[in-house]
Design a protein around this motif. Structure first.
Motif, PDB file in Angstrom:
ATOM      1  N   PRO A  31      44.165  47.620  71.657  1.00  0.00           N
ATOM      2  CA  PRO A  31      44.401  48.380  73.261  1.00  0.00           C
ATOM      3  C   PRO A  31      45.654  48.550  73.553  1.00  0.00           C
ATOM      4  O   PRO A  31      46.639  47.419  73.306  1.00  0.00           O
ATOM      5  N   GLN A  32      46.152  49.224  74.463  1.00  0.00           N
ATOM      6  CA  GLN A  32      47.401  49.427  75.128  1.00  0.00           C
ATOM      7  C   GLN A  32      47.418  48.437  76.054  1.00  0.00           C
ATOM      8  O   GLN A  32      46.520  48.402  77.100  1.00  0.00           O
ATOM      9  N   ALA A  80      45.768  51.041  64.493  1.00  0.00           N
ATOM     10  CA  ALA A  80      47.161  50.362  64.199  1.00  0.00           C
ATOM     11  C   ALA A  80      46.736  49.046  63.204  1.00  0.00           C
ATOM     12  O   ALA A  80      45.482  49.044  62.558  1.00  0.00           O
ATOM     13  N   GLU A  81      47.680  48.425  62.807  1.00  0.00           N
ATOM     14  CA  GLU A  81      47.804  47.568  61.640  1.00  0.00           C
ATOM     15  C   GLU A  81      47.009  46.095  62.204  1.00  0.00           C
ATOM     16  O   GLU A  81      46.305  45.337  61.515  1.00  0.00           O
ATOM     17  N   ALA A  82      47.118  45.711  63.598  1.00  0.00           N
ATOM     18  CA  ALA A  82      46.761  44.551  64.008  1.00  0.00           C
ATOM     19  C   ALA A  82      45.987  45.006  65.373  1.00  0.00           C
ATOM     20  O   ALA A  82      46.112  46.028  66.216  1.00  0.00           O
ATOM     21  N   GLY A  83      44.860  44.303  65.629  1.00  0.00           N
ATOM     22  CA  GLY A  83      43.744  44.655  66.728  1.00  0.00           C
ATOM     23  C   GLY A  83      42.419  44.408  66.440  1.00  0.00           C
ATOM     24  O   GLY A  83      42.159  43.456  65.496  1.00  0.00           O
ATOM     25  N   PHE A  84      41.461  45.107  66.945  1.00  0.00           N
ATOM     26  CA  PHE A  84      39.988  44.791  66.728  1.00  0.00           C
ATOM     27  C   PHE A  84      39.684  45.281  65.517  1.00  0.00           C
ATOM     28  O   PHE A  84      40.068  46.515  65.247  1.00  0.00           O
ATOM     29  N   GLU A  94      43.396  37.264  69.945  1.00  0.00           N
ATOM     30  CA  GLU A  94      43.855  36.774  71.038  1.00  0.00           C
ATOM     31  C   GLU A  94      45.025  37.418  71.786  1.00  0.00           C
ATOM     32  O   GLU A  94      45.816  38.093  71.026  1.00  0.00           O
ATOM     33  N   ILE A  95      44.875  37.639  72.946  1.00  0.00           N
ATOM     34  CA  ILE A  95      45.665  38.538  73.885  1.00  0.00           C
ATOM     35  C   ILE A  95      46.209  37.760  75.280  1.00  0.00           C
ATOM     36  O   ILE A  95      45.374  36.872  75.530  1.00  0.00           O
ATOM     37  N   ASP A  96      47.080  38.131  75.697  1.00  0.00           N
ATOM     38  CA  ASP A  96      47.826  37.774  76.943  1.00  0.00           C
ATOM     39  C   ASP A  96      46.903  38.494  78.191  1.00  0.00           C
ATOM     40  O   ASP A  96      46.332  39.330  78.122  1.00  0.00           O
ATOM     41  N   GLY A  97      46.581  37.629  79.339  1.00  0.00           N
ATOM     42  CA  GLY A  97      45.680  37.993  80.239  1.00  0.00           C
ATOM     43  C   GLY A  97      46.008  37.265  81.669  1.00  0.00           C
ATOM     44  O   GLY A  97      47.011  36.332  81.569  1.00  0.00           O
ATOM     45  N   PRO A  98      45.234  37.342  82.620  1.00  0.00           N
ATOM     46  CA  PRO A  98      45.178  36.597  83.702  1.00  0.00           C
ATOM     47  C   PRO A  98      45.419  35.135  83.806  1.00  0.00           C
ATOM     48  O   PRO A  98      44.809  34.622  82.804  1.00  0.00           O
ATOM     49  N   GLN A  99      46.072  34.397  84.700  1.00  0.00           N
ATOM     50  CA  GLN A  99      46.017  32.908  84.744  1.00  0.00           C
ATOM     51  C   GLN A  99      44.990  32.848  85.687  1.00  0.00           C
ATOM     52  O   GLN A  99      45.122  31.893  86.608  1.00  0.00           O
ATOM     53  N   ALA A 100      43.713  33.036  85.329  1.00  0.00           N
ATOM     54  CA  ALA A 100      42.677  32.865  86.170  1.00  0.00           C
ATOM     55  C   ALA A 100      42.209  31.347  86.229  1.00  0.00           C
ATOM     56  O   ALA A 100      42.288  30.782  84.896  1.00  0.00           O
ATOM     57  N   ASP A 101      41.569  30.737  87.129  1.00  0.00           N
ATOM     58  CA  ASP A 101      41.018  29.572  87.050  1.00  0.00           C
ATOM     59  C   ASP A 101      39.600  29.424  86.553  1.00  0.00           C
ATOM     60  O   ASP A 101      38.718  28.910  87.250  1.00  0.00           O
ATOM     61  N   ARG A 102      39.294  29.750  85.417  1.00  0.00           N
ATOM     62  CA  ARG A 102      38.105  30.026  85.064  1.00  0.00           C
ATOM     63  C   ARG A 102      37.877  30.202  83.437  1.00  0.00           C
ATOM     64  O   ARG A 102      38.999  30.482  82.887  1.00  0.00           O
ATOM     65  N   GLY A 103      36.905  29.882  82.580  1.00  0.00           N
ATOM     66  CA  GLY A 103      37.049  29.859  81.141  1.00  0.00           C
ATOM     67  C   GLY A 103      36.644  31.052  80.721  1.00  0.00           C
ATOM     68  O   GLY A 103      36.664  31.481  79.513  1.00  0.00           O
TER      69      GLY A 103
END
Length: 348
Positions: A330-331, A281-285, A258-267
């Motif tokens: 991801p950066q 890294a230790e956390a990621g994909f 789970e990551i932060d992203g746009p407040q887009a009005d769609r799923g």
């Protein structure tokens, strides 16, 4: 002043529409690159500017003068072609002087211009040779010198380096950029080679399907693609794209995290990241290496993330082998988002 303005230009060949209402402005002395895959309309647009094709609709202005009704010789342009178009029965001097003599220019002025442009292109020692005695790179220099000798308002170049080998292309790119900057000539350069586009252009217009998808500086086109097509076309390797689904917390689930992203009005959105913008890294994909390609300072790793291909560029000192598992983060500042329906970029 040699500003070029393209107004609502379209071109059809029978039922096929090669250009769709193109609008663009190229500033005086700007180096503009038209970039796109074969069949995208870039050469058609160049030929319309040159007067070698007639637009189905629209206007072409050069230096404040409408020119789409004028023949090529009256437009104040010179053109350099992919196949050089150097006359084999003439010497280098005569090739460069050809257009000047057609204009019945004074002999002393012809000699001055030929000598000056030959020196600019580093071919002054070849002036007495015939083109059949020249290498491909030398013939290309002659073609550019012939165009520059005309002292045109605009130089149009149609994939002029595509027939050269990789090392010679690199050398010619550097020379072209310097020579055209010194000549203070407005330049439009057509290519499908993104490395040429990125290294030469003041501005790149990326074309697809007869339309300009994005027109911006090389860095902006690379870092902030306005459309999914631009992100997938620019970059070698191109961007990674993955489906992102909104979670109940308002975040986005991508590749198992789970990551932060746009407040887009769609799923559902499309998440995009360039291969060089992920780090181990230790956390990621959670990724599994499938193909490992050493590239010198870096290693290109084609992985599998969530059952889909994903490319990462890592330091060559960081050992990795096919079958190894790793975690890729991801950066955040480099993540881009696209609407899967419109294929256009969404601000985070």
């Amino acid at each position: 002043m040699a500003e070029i303005v393209i107004k609502n230009v379209a071109k059809s060949f029978g039922s096929f529409k090669a250009l769709h209402s193109v609008d663009m402005t190229i500033s005086n002395q700007e180096f503009m690159v038209l970039l796109g895959a074969s069949g995208c309309g870039k050469t058609t647009l160049l030929r319309i500017i040159a007067g070698l094709e007639t637009p189905t609709q629209g206007e072409v202005w050069i230096g404040g003068r409408r020119v789409d009704h004028l023949p090529p010789r009256q437009r104040g342009i010179a053109m350099v072609f992919q196949n050089y178009a150097v006359f084999p029965h003439l010497t280098v001097f005569e090739n460069i002087a050809f257009g000047l003599r057609m204009q019945k220019m004074d002999k002393a002025e012809v000699e001055r211009r030929v000598t000056r442009t030959a020196e600019l292109m580093h071919i002054e020692q070849l002036l007495k040779r015939y083109s059949g005695q020249l290498s491909g790179g030398q013939r290309q220099r002659v073609a550019v010198a012939r165009a520059l000798a005309m002292e045109p308002d605009v130089i149009l170049m149609d994939e002029p380096l595509s027939n050269l080998d990789a090392l010679l292309r690199l050398e010619m790119r550097a020379e072209l950029k310097g020579v055209l900057a010194d000549s203070k000539t407005t330049t439009i350069y057509v290519t499908h080679d993104q490395v040429e586009a990125m290294s030469l252009a003041d501005r790149i217009s990326v074309m697809n399907g007869g339309r300009i998808v994005q027109s911006d500086s090389p860095v902006e086109v690379y870092r902030n693609p306005a459309a999914r097509f631009v992100g997938s076309f620019i970059g070698n390797p191109p961007m990674n794209f993955m489906e992102a689904k909104r979670t109940g917390t308002g975040r986005w689930r991508v590749g198992g995290i789970e990551i932060d992203g746009p407040q887009a009005d769609r799923g559902t959105l499309e998440f995009a990241i360039r291969p060089e913008d992920v780090t181990r890294a230790e956390a990621g994909f959670a990724a599994t290496a499938r193909v490992v390609e050493p590239l010198g300072a870096h290693t290109l790793v084609t992985c599998e993330v969530g059952g889909k291909p994903f490319r990462a560029i890592i330091d060559s000192d960081d050992p990795i082998a096919p079958g190894d598992t790793m975690t890729l983060a991801p950066q955040p500042a480099r993540v881009r988002w696209f609407d899967p329906e419109t294929q256009t970029a969404i601000s985070a």
